[in-house]
Enzyme design. Structure first.
Site, PDB file in Angstrom:
ATOM      1  N   CYS A 172     -10.665   0.116   2.978  1.00  0.00           N
ATOM      2  CA  CYS A 172     -10.058  -0.128   4.286  1.00  0.00           C
ATOM      3  C   CYS A 172      -9.429   1.153   4.818  1.00  0.00           C
ATOM      4  CB  CYS A 172      -9.004  -1.233   4.172  1.00  0.00           C
ATOM      5  SG  CYS A 172      -9.767  -2.853   4.006  1.00  0.00           S
ATOM      6  N   GLU A 183      -4.632   4.013   6.231  1.00  0.00           N
ATOM      7  CA  GLU A 183      -4.390   3.614   4.837  1.00  0.00           C
ATOM      8  C   GLU A 183      -4.898   4.682   3.872  1.00  0.00           C
ATOM      9  OE1 GLU A 183      -6.001   1.228   1.510  1.00  0.00           O
ATOM     10  OE2 GLU A 183      -5.719  -0.389   2.947  1.00  0.00           O
ATOM     11  N   ARG A 215       0.800  -1.232   0.000  1.00  0.00           N
ATOM     12  CA  ARG A 215       0.000   0.000   0.000  1.00  0.00           C
ATOM     13  C   ARG A 215       0.833   1.283   0.000  1.00  0.00           C
ATOM     14  NH1 ARG A 215      -2.978  -3.669  -0.650  1.00  0.00           N
ATOM     15  NH2 ARG A 215      -5.138  -3.853   0.045  1.00  0.00           N
TER      16      ARG A 215
HETATM   17  N1  EPU Z   1     -11.957 -10.179  10.019  1.00  0.00           N
HETATM   18  C1  EPU Z   1     -12.673 -10.198  11.189  1.00  0.00           C
HETATM   19  N2  EPU Z   1     -13.632  -9.239  11.364  1.00  0.00           N
HETATM   20  C2  EPU Z   1     -13.891  -8.277  10.472  1.00  0.00           C
HETATM   21  C3  EPU Z   1     -13.148  -8.254   9.266  1.00  0.00           C
HETATM   22  C4  EPU Z   1     -12.173  -9.217   9.060  1.00  0.00           C
HETATM   23  O1  EPU Z   1     -12.453 -11.038  12.047  1.00  0.00           O
HETATM   24  O2  EPU Z   1     -14.768  -7.442  10.697  1.00  0.00           O
HETATM   25  C5  EPU Z   1     -10.941 -11.232   9.791  1.00  0.00           C
HETATM   26  C6  EPU Z   1     -11.353 -12.138   8.640  1.00  0.00           C
HETATM   27  O3  EPU Z   1     -12.165 -13.182   9.070  1.00  0.00           O
HETATM   28  C7  EPU Z   1     -10.010 -12.630   8.138  1.00  0.00           C
HETATM   29  C8  EPU Z   1      -9.064 -11.471   8.422  1.00  0.00           C
HETATM   30  O4  EPU Z   1      -9.715 -10.645   9.378  1.00  0.00           O
HETATM   31  O5  EPU Z   1      -9.578 -13.747   8.884  1.00  0.00           O
HETATM   32  C9  EPU Z   1      -8.721 -10.695   7.180  1.00  0.00           C
HETATM   33  O6  EPU Z   1      -9.891 -10.143   6.605  1.00  0.00           O
HETATM   34  P1  EPU Z   1     -10.087 -10.058   5.015  1.00  0.00           P
HETATM   35  O7  EPU Z   1      -9.888 -11.413   4.436  1.00  0.00           O
HETATM   36  O8  EPU Z   1     -11.324  -9.342   4.760  1.00  0.00           O
HETATM   37  O9  EPU Z   1      -8.856  -9.226   4.466  1.00  0.00           O
HETATM   38  P2  EPU Z   1      -8.297  -7.834   4.949  1.00  0.00           P
HETATM   39  O10 EPU Z   1      -6.838  -8.025   5.224  1.00  0.00           O
HETATM   40  O11 EPU Z   1      -9.128  -7.220   6.014  1.00  0.00           O
HETATM   41  C10 EPU Z   1      -7.493  -7.037   2.613  1.00  0.00           C
HETATM   42  C11 EPU Z   1      -7.331  -5.663   2.058  1.00  0.00           C
HETATM   43  C12 EPU Z   1      -8.606  -5.232   1.340  1.00  0.00           C
HETATM   44  C13 EPU Z   1      -8.987  -6.254   0.294  1.00  0.00           C
HETATM   45  C14 EPU Z   1      -9.170  -7.605   0.991  1.00  0.00           C
HETATM   46  C15 EPU Z   1      -9.599  -8.717   0.052  1.00  0.00           C
HETATM   47  C16 EPU Z   1      -5.880  -4.324   3.533  1.00  0.00           C
HETATM   48  C17 EPU Z   1      -5.841  -3.294   4.605  1.00  0.00           C
HETATM   49  N3  EPU Z   1      -7.074  -4.708   3.138  1.00  0.00           N
HETATM   50  O12 EPU Z   1      -8.456  -6.950   3.652  1.00  0.00           O
HETATM   51  O13 EPU Z   1      -8.301  -4.006   0.699  1.00  0.00           O
HETATM   52  O14 EPU Z   1     -10.188  -5.884  -0.351  1.00  0.00           O
HETATM   53  O15 EPU Z   1      -7.917  -7.956   1.633  1.00  0.00           O
HETATM   54  O16 EPU Z   1      -8.537  -9.295  -0.581  1.00  0.00           O
HETATM   55  O17 EPU Z   1      -4.834  -4.747   3.065  1.00  0.00           O
HETATM   56  C18 EPU Z   1      -8.360  -1.619   0.845  1.00  0.00           C
HETATM   57  O18 EPU Z   1      -7.133  -1.655   0.766  1.00  0.00           O
HETATM   58  O19 EPU Z   1      -8.998  -0.536   0.865  1.00  0.00           O
HETATM   59  C19 EPU Z   1      -9.085  -2.874   0.914  1.00  0.00           C
HETATM   60  C20 EPU Z   1     -10.386  -2.929   1.127  1.00  0.00           C
END
Ligand code: EPU
Length: 286
Positions: free
Chosen positions: A207, A277, A160
């Site tokens: 995010c 972010e 990012r």
């Molecule tokens: N989780 C929770 N509670 C929540 C949300 C997530 O427990 O309310 C847990 C999920 O169950 C999972 C872990 O946290 O085990 C990770 O969550 P997720 O798979 O949704 O991925 P993320 O790391 O939160 C990243 C990117 C997103 C992208 C998704 C999908 C970042 C900060 N975020 O989210 O990017 O859409 O992967 O691949 O790197 C963005 O950058 O604006 C963004 C939305």
């Protein structure tokens, strides 16, 4: 600036300039520099938030002729796109040709320029890794106004973040690979299914915090019990805790204060210091 961002908050800019042709861009930026007017580039506004006081300068947005998407002659599965093209348009272009590599971009809003500047990504993949070359406008010196081509290896990027953030990105080439339609569809569907774990169709900036090392900001915020926490018109999403949703009446000050409160509580309970972010224009939050 509220209508120009997906969160829908923020006061006015002194000037909003939509530039439709590459020749005009150099002229406009030269004029602003000579006039001593501060300026900034804005892509799709899906990762940028403006203070309620707005921006005391010119916001420059790329228009028509920066939205082209085309094949690169003599190259296999390489796309050249203008910085103003949406990731969605580039993704459709690739899918029509059965080119693979961009599937993770499905559902990511915004333009190619913004995506390269912030190194947008999902599921461990990111846009800068696909860029073969990036065309930027030279801003200073004798070459001012000329296009400089940065090749892979000449621009650094990380999770990012990218050095392209400080450059005026005009276009880029993305190197994909020939693929199998069924596999492309399966991978696209897989990435799309993640989107339904996010507050689709609501006013958000995606995010809000970067994932901390070896953990996920969403999981950490969720574990701290902060889903639904609200300040005025903005609340932590019940669907995904790393998103904040504007009910329609939020101010930038409320978004900032909710971010501060989430950071404070997470730090208190877990010791983790969450890092923003989103790009703030105006005085940035901690
Ligand atoms: N989780 C929770 N509670 C929540 C949300 C997530 O427990 O309310 C847990 C999920 O169950 C999972 C872990 O946290 O085990 C990770 O969550 P997720 O798979 O949704 O991925 P993320 O790391 O939160 C990243 C990117 C997103 C992208 C998704 C999908 C970042 C900060 N975020 O989210 O990017 O859409 O992967 O691949 O790197 C963005 O950058 O604006 C963004 C939305």
């Amino acid at each position: 600036m509220a209508p120009h961002t997906t969160m829908g908050v923020g006061g006015p800019a002194r000037l909003f300039v939509e530039v439709n042709a590459p020749e005009a861009l150099a002229a406009v930026l030269g004029f602003l520099r000579e006039a001593g007017v501060a300026w900034m580039m804005l892509g799709g506004g899906s990762n940028t938030l403006f203070d309620d006081g707005g921006y005391a300068g010119a916001v420059v947005h790329l228009g028509r002729e920066f939205r082209t998407v085309e094949e690169v002659a003599g190259e296999e599965s390489v796309i050249r796109a203008g910085a103003g093209a949406t990731l969605g348009a580039i993704l459709s272009f690739a899918r029509r040709r059965d080119w693979t590599g961009l599937e993770f971009c499905v559902g990511i809003p915004g333009t190619l320029g913004g995506a390269l500047a912030g190194n947008a990504g999902a599921g461990g993949l990111d846009v800068c890794s696909l860029a073969d070359s990036v065309e930027v406008l030279t801003e200073e010196g004798a070459d001012s106004g000329a296009i400089e081509i940065l090749r892979r290896g000449e621009f650094e990027f990380s999770y990012r973040a990218s050095f392209l953030r400080d450059r005026v990105i005009v276009a880029a080439t993305l190197r994909l690979a020939p693929g199998e339609p069924e596999q492309i569809k399966a991978r696209t569907d897989e990435h799309l299914s993640k989107r339904w774990e996010q507050p689709v169709g609501e006013r958000t900036s995606g995010c809000m915090f970067k994932n901390p090392p070896d953990d996920f900001a969403g999981r950490v915020i969720d574990r701290c019990g902060l889903k639904g926490l609200a300040v005025g018109g903005v609340r932590v999403s019940e669907t995904h805790a790393n998103f904040m949703v504007n009910s329609g009446a939020a101010t930038a000050a409320e978004v900032r204060s909710l971010m501060d409160e989430v950071r404070r509580r997470v730090a208190q309970e877990t010791g983790i210091e969450l890092e923003s972010e989103v790009r703030w224009v105006g005085s940035p939050p901690a």
